[in-house]
Motif scaffolding. Structure first.
Motif, PDB file in Angstrom:
ATOM      1  N   TRP A 124      48.012  42.825  36.371  1.00  0.00           N
ATOM      2  CA  TRP A 124      46.582  42.888  36.686  1.00  0.00           C
ATOM      3  C   TRP A 124      45.960  41.501  36.622  1.00  0.00           C
ATOM      4  O   TRP A 124      45.239  41.086  37.524  1.00  0.00           O
ATOM      5  N   ASP A 125      46.273  40.782  35.530  1.00  0.00           N
ATOM      6  CA  ASP A 125      45.696  39.454  35.349  1.00  0.00           C
ATOM      7  C   ASP A 125      46.108  38.510  36.470  1.00  0.00           C
ATOM      8  O   ASP A 125      45.300  37.744  36.981  1.00  0.00           O
ATOM      9  N   GLU A 126      47.410  38.592  36.838  1.00  0.00           N
ATOM     10  CA  GLU A 126      47.881  37.719  37.910  1.00  0.00           C
ATOM     11  C   GLU A 126      47.117  37.994  39.208  1.00  0.00           C
ATOM     12  O   GLU A 126      46.709  37.083  39.911  1.00  0.00           O
ATOM     13  N   PHE A 127      46.967  39.275  39.489  1.00  0.00           N
ATOM     14  CA  PHE A 127      46.324  39.659  40.733  1.00  0.00           C
ATOM     15  C   PHE A 127      44.861  39.260  40.749  1.00  0.00           C
ATOM     16  O   PHE A 127      44.380  38.591  41.649  1.00  0.00           O
ATOM     17  N   PHE A 128      44.127  39.690  39.708  1.00  0.00           N
ATOM     18  CA  PHE A 128      42.672  39.643  39.797  1.00  0.00           C
ATOM     19  C   PHE A 128      42.067  38.421  39.119  1.00  0.00           C
ATOM     20  O   PHE A 128      41.037  37.940  39.559  1.00  0.00           O
ATOM     21  N   SER A 153      55.850  38.742  47.806  1.00  0.00           N
ATOM     22  CA  SER A 153      56.551  38.117  46.678  1.00  0.00           C
ATOM     23  C   SER A 153      57.361  36.908  47.120  1.00  0.00           C
ATOM     24  O   SER A 153      57.710  36.066  46.299  1.00  0.00           O
ATOM     25  N   PHE A 154      57.682  36.819  48.395  1.00  0.00           N
ATOM     26  CA  PHE A 154      58.427  35.658  48.900  1.00  0.00           C
ATOM     27  C   PHE A 154      57.505  34.613  49.527  1.00  0.00           C
ATOM     28  O   PHE A 154      57.961  33.658  50.139  1.00  0.00           O
ATOM     29  N   ALA A 155      56.201  34.828  49.397  1.00  0.00           N
ATOM     30  CA  ALA A 155      55.261  33.880  50.006  1.00  0.00           C
ATOM     31  C   ALA A 155      54.830  32.832  48.975  1.00  0.00           C
ATOM     32  O   ALA A 155      55.235  32.879  47.818  1.00  0.00           O
ATOM     33  N   GLU A 156      54.024  31.893  49.414  1.00  0.00           N
ATOM     34  CA  GLU A 156      53.476  30.893  48.499  1.00  0.00           C
ATOM     35  C   GLU A 156      51.996  31.151  48.328  1.00  0.00           C
ATOM     36  O   GLU A 156      51.330  31.654  49.239  1.00  0.00           O
ATOM     37  N   GLN A 157      51.506  30.805  47.125  1.00  0.00           N
ATOM     38  CA  GLN A 157      50.093  31.017  46.886  1.00  0.00           C
ATOM     39  C   GLN A 157      49.292  29.910  47.572  1.00  0.00           C
ATOM     40  O   GLN A 157      49.634  28.736  47.472  1.00  0.00           O
ATOM     41  N   VAL A 158      48.253  30.290  48.305  1.00  0.00           N
ATOM     42  CA  VAL A 158      47.365  29.290  48.901  1.00  0.00           C
ATOM     43  C   VAL A 158      45.930  29.737  48.673  1.00  0.00           C
ATOM     44  O   VAL A 158      45.673  30.904  48.414  1.00  0.00           O
ATOM     45  N   VAL A 159      45.033  28.792  48.759  1.00  0.00           N
ATOM     46  CA  VAL A 159      43.624  29.165  48.645  1.00  0.00           C
ATOM     47  C   VAL A 159      43.167  29.534  50.041  1.00  0.00           C
ATOM     48  O   VAL A 159      42.862  28.692  50.858  1.00  0.00           O
ATOM     49  N   ALA A 160      43.215  30.763  50.326  1.00  0.00           N
ATOM     50  CA  ALA A 160      42.892  31.217  51.686  1.00  0.00           C
ATOM     51  C   ALA A 160      42.603  32.709  51.632  1.00  0.00           C
ATOM     52  O   ALA A 160      42.568  33.320  50.576  1.00  0.00           O
ATOM     53  N   VAL A 174      56.435  40.045  40.113  1.00  0.00           N
ATOM     54  CA  VAL A 174      56.485  40.804  38.856  1.00  0.00           C
ATOM     55  C   VAL A 174      56.679  42.280  39.171  1.00  0.00           C
ATOM     56  O   VAL A 174      57.521  42.970  38.556  1.00  0.00           O
ATOM     57  N   ALA A 175      55.923  42.771  40.151  1.00  0.00           N
ATOM     58  CA  ALA A 175      56.008  44.192  40.506  1.00  0.00           C
ATOM     59  C   ALA A 175      57.417  44.547  40.977  1.00  0.00           C
ATOM     60  O   ALA A 175      57.986  45.571  40.566  1.00  0.00           O
ATOM     61  N   ILE A 176      57.989  43.690  41.831  1.00  0.00           N
ATOM     62  CA  ILE A 176      59.335  43.958  42.333  1.00  0.00           C
ATOM     63  C   ILE A 176      60.342  43.928  41.188  1.00  0.00           C
ATOM     64  O   ILE A 176      61.247  44.760  41.111  1.00  0.00           O
ATOM     65  N   ALA A 177      60.146  42.972  40.267  1.00  0.00           N
ATOM     66  CA  ALA A 177      61.066  42.857  39.130  1.00  0.00           C
ATOM     67  C   ALA A 177      61.023  44.124  38.267  1.00  0.00           C
ATOM     68  O   ALA A 177      62.062  44.645  37.874  1.00  0.00           O
ATOM     69  N   ILE A 178      59.814  44.625  37.991  1.00  0.00           N
ATOM     70  CA  ILE A 178      59.719  45.862  37.179  1.00  0.00           C
ATOM     71  C   ILE A 178      60.479  46.969  37.874  1.00  0.00           C
ATOM     72  O   ILE A 178      61.249  47.704  37.257  1.00  0.00           O
ATOM     73  N   THR A 196      47.517  42.890  23.306  1.00  0.00           N
ATOM     74  CA  THR A 196      48.566  43.844  23.660  1.00  0.00           C
ATOM     75  C   THR A 196      49.232  43.335  24.924  1.00  0.00           C
ATOM     76  O   THR A 196      48.598  43.202  25.961  1.00  0.00           O
ATOM     77  N   LEU A 197      50.511  43.030  24.799  1.00  0.00           N
ATOM     78  CA  LEU A 197      51.210  42.393  25.903  1.00  0.00           C
ATOM     79  C   LEU A 197      52.007  43.448  26.652  1.00  0.00           C
ATOM     80  O   LEU A 197      53.047  43.894  26.203  1.00  0.00           O
ATOM     81  N   MET A 198      51.465  43.898  27.783  1.00  0.00           N
ATOM     82  CA  MET A 198      52.228  44.856  28.573  1.00  0.00           C
ATOM     83  C   MET A 198      52.271  44.400  30.014  1.00  0.00           C
ATOM     84  O   MET A 198      51.346  43.768  30.514  1.00  0.00           O
ATOM     85  N   ILE A 199      53.346  44.733  30.671  1.00  0.00           N
ATOM     86  CA  ILE A 199      53.615  44.171  31.988  1.00  0.00           C
ATOM     87  C   ILE A 199      52.539  44.586  33.000  1.00  0.00           C
ATOM     88  O   ILE A 199      52.159  43.807  33.865  1.00  0.00           O
ATOM     89  N   GLY A 200      52.014  45.799  32.833  1.00  0.00           N
ATOM     90  CA  GLY A 200      50.969  46.258  33.739  1.00  0.00           C
ATOM     91  C   GLY A 200      49.730  45.383  33.643  1.00  0.00           C
ATOM     92  O   GLY A 200      49.072  45.077  34.634  1.00  0.00           O
TER      93      GLY A 200
END
Lengths: 381, 334
Positions: free
Chosen positions: B292-296, B71-78, B307-311, B284-288
């Motif tokens: 999922w969408d963010e991850f996959f 969660s403290f990292a940056e997104q990279v294409v790798a 998001v997971a840490i925030a929940i 249906t807007l649910m955090i789970g």
């Protein structure tokens, strides 16, 4: 009440044929399936009485109490309280309160709230409730524990909360199920007297269920002895102890030596009974209404038998002899088990009147047992 | 992934589930296991305590640290799709790069807030419904004869013998437009056109309540079953009618069961993904689901981790406060 009892003119209501019973139990039977818990019980309890139902476990005393409270309905028969038929009246509409054996204090409420619970159901004004609660807590000496929860109290304190909670509603009838059963011996003795005093001061009619005969003797104005669902004898503690009517009662209350025998000689004012196992003739100084030659029993309490190493002056009657088999020194009294020549063991208690007796009876001594003609109780059944 | 929120206060929650645990220990296989363990020379107590701790350490704490790190990292294409936190500068100095942009992003973007609030709402309503359905069930089971009790408890647990996913799919068959309910109602002539139930919030609630009901019933049953019934008799005796006695005595005394049951339902329901995905509509807007969408879909692992840490924090903090007060009350009480 105590004042009344001390008064010479006081006539106990149960000896007064005109007195109206406060609780009338008429031919009440309670069956659980095939099991008859209470069998055709009729009983009158009078106002201001402290009535004890005494019996072993499973004798139906608790079932009878639960029927008075309204938790069980009689299979047949009826119960009247102050002239009102209690049939079909649920527990929450009866002017009866119960102190449970387990106390059943509400664990989530303070002492104060426990005691106030019943009054709140009556929708009394708030200050009225708190006044009566405070008075009652004062009466049972728990005022400083008002804010505590039940689990913060000792057993004796819990018992008093349970009592206060049941008494605060000023019921017509207070039912107590083994009220002292969970207390240790010392506390029990002390609480017995407190309970009697409380009953005197509040004037509420108490019905106590207990299996402890000593408790019944100290508490009760009258005792009803129960066995196998039936009431076998009703009477004052003295009557029950000194004049039991059946072998069961004689045996159940205190300890007793029982001799079996037959009448050998009788008249209106005496009877002589030949008792084989006592190895002597028992002389009783009153007449007995028994068929000649029928078997009967003579019950003699251990404390009414004299024990001596020398034969008494008149050893022809009410006197037998045996060997000391066991001695139990209890401090205040000593208990001797004496084996008669016929093999029967007789129990004798003697008060230890002196700190040091010179001629103490000891094991294997031959001793003479004798008793007064008024000491034996003749039992026909 | 959706049930992270379960674990954080394992040991603190443990005493809430004590009634349930007590039932569990009575089961013959559990007793047998404990006997065997003690024969091997382990003290049963330390072993029993250490097992959940080791479990938590391995399967909660380690993954949690990994998620926290991402969660403290940056997104990279790798491969993996995020930067490392620790790095060497000039091959001499160890540097730690913490990137809080992910957290700022989920705070600023209203999508996450809305999803989070909606999840809370759905979980809260589902929990309430579970309580309303589960309480009478637990009460009924606790008050029947012991022979019936076991049968009824068995029926509550029985659904666990089939796959969770299958059971949710079965609800599709029941709720869809030409499903069982609509077919029956239409053949009886009660309705002319099918009632739309699938892909509505209603279907989501049905799914969640159905799936989590046993988690509500069991702790409630455990507290109701051990309640001393003479307390109720005492209440009647003091002039209290049965319904009022229920409100004044039974209900307050079953609060520990209610709290345990509500937590067991609420916490996983907040992060629920499968049920809204299968039964709920696409919006249906649910955090789970967002997670999922963010991850996959977006492969935005750092954002998803944030998001997971925030929940987790948002769920854990109120529970810890609650626990703190409850522990204090319990101490004051005893």
């Amino acid at each position: 009440m105590n004042e009344a009892r001390r008064n010479d003119k006081y006539v106990p209501p149960w000896t007064d044929p005109k007195a109206e019973p406060y609780v009338r139990i008429e031919k009440v039977t309670k069956k659980f399936g095939d099991f008859v818990a209470v069998d055709d019980v009729s009983l009158n309890i009078y106002k201001n009485e402290l009535f004890c139902l005494l019996g072993g476990s499973g004798c139906g005393k608790s079932t009878l109490l639960r029927m008075l409270a309204g938790f069980e309905q009689p299979t047949s028969g009826s119960i009247y309280l102050d002239g009102v038929d209690m049939a079909g009246i649920p527990p929450y509409n009866r002017p009866v309160n119960m102190m449970f054996q387990s106390y059943a204090l509400f664990p989530h409420m303070s002492v104060e709230d426990n005691v106030a619970f019943g009054l709140k159901q009556e929708r009394l004004a708030k200050n009225e409730v708190s006044k009566r609660v405070n008075d009652m807590l004062g009466l049972v000496q728990l005022a400083q524990f008002a804010k505590r929860k039940p689990h913060q109290l000792s057993g004796g304190q819990r018992q008093r909360v349970a009592l206060a909670r049941a008494l605060v509603k000023q019921p017509k009838l207070l039912l107590l199920d083994e009220p002292l059963g969970a207390l240790d011996k010392k506390l029990r003795e002390q609480t017995q007297f407190e309970l009697v005093n409380l009953q005197d001061r509040t004037g509420v009619t108490f019905v106590v269920v207990t299996h402890d005969q000593e408790e019944a003797m100290t508490l009760a104005s009258r005792i009803g002895v129960m066995n196998q669902g039936r009431i076998v004898q009703v009477g004052t503690p003295t009557e029950i102890y000194e004049f039991p009517t059946t072998r069961f009662v004689a045996d159940f209350i205190g300890s007793v030596n029982m001799f079996e025998g037959r009448i050998v000689d009788e008249d209106n004012d005496f009877v002589r009974i030949g008792a084989e196992d006592a190895r002597c003739t028992i002389f009783i100084n009153h007449g007995v209404a028994a068929a000649p030659n029928s078997t009967l029993w003579v019950a003699i309490r251990p404390e009414k038998v004299n024990i001596s190493r020398e034969p008494p002056p008149d050893a022809s009657e009410n006197c037998t002899t045996g060997i000391v088999q066991d001695i139990a020194y209890m401090g205040d009294v000593s208990i001797f088990n004496v084996k008669l020549d016929g093999g029967k063991v007789v129990k004798v208690t003697q008060p230890n009147l002196f700190r040091h007796a010179e001629e103490t009876i000891t094991w294997e001594d031959r001793v003479y047992l004798h008793w007064h003609p008024a000491s034996g109780v003749v039992l026909l059944q | 992934m959706t049930r992270i929120a379960y674990v954080p206060l394992g040991h603190r929650l443990a005493h809430m589930f004590e009634p349930l645990a007590r039932q569990l220990v009575r089961l013959p296989p559990v007793r047998w296991l404990l006997t065997q363990v003690s024969r091997l020379g382990f003290s049963g107590k330390s072993l029993v305590i250490s097992v959940p701790y080791v479990w938590l350490l391995l399967f909660f704490l380690v993954p949690f640290v990994i998620v926290l790190k991402i969660s403290f990292a940056e997104q990279v294409v790798a491969q993996p799709p995020y930067t490392a936190l620790l790095g060497w500068v000039d091959e001499k100095f160890l540097t730690l790069k913490l990137n809080i942009a992910n957290y700022l992003f989920i705070v600023r973007d209203s999508l996450y807030w809305k999803a989070y609030l909606n999840s809370m709402k759905v979980a809260a309503i589902s929990t309430l419904l579970c309580l309303l359905v589960g309480y009478p069930m637990a009460y009924g089971i606790a008050r029947t004869s012991p022979a019936w009790r076991n049968v009824l408890l068995m029926l509550v647990i029985l659904p666990f013998w089939t796959s969770f996913l299958l059971r949710v799919y079965a609800w599709i068959g029941i709720l869809k437009n030409n499903g069982i309910i609509n077919n029956i109602l239409m053949s009886l002539g009660i309705i002319d056109s099918p009632i739309v139930m699938m892909q509505t919030p209603f279907a989501v609630y049905v799914g969640i309540v159905y799936s989590y009901l046993p988690f509500m019933v069991m702790p409630l049953y455990a507290t109701l079953e051990k309640m001393d019934l003479t307390l109720l008799e005492a209440a009647y005796d003091l002039g209290c009618r049965p319904f009022k006695a229920f409100l004044r005595i039974t209900l307050p005394l079953s609060i520990p069961g209610i709290v345990a049951g509500c937590m067991l339902v609420f916490i996983p329901a907040v992060g629920e993904f499968v049920i809204p995905e299968l039964l709920g509509g696409p919006n249906t807007l649910m955090i789970g689901k967002v997670l999922w969408d963010e991850f996959f879909s977006n492969r935005a692992w750092p954002v998803a981790s944030a998001v997971a840490i925030a929940i987790l924090l948002l769920l854990v903090i109120p529970i810890m406060i609650f626990q703190h007060y409850q522990a204090r009350d319990a101490e004051a009480g005893r």
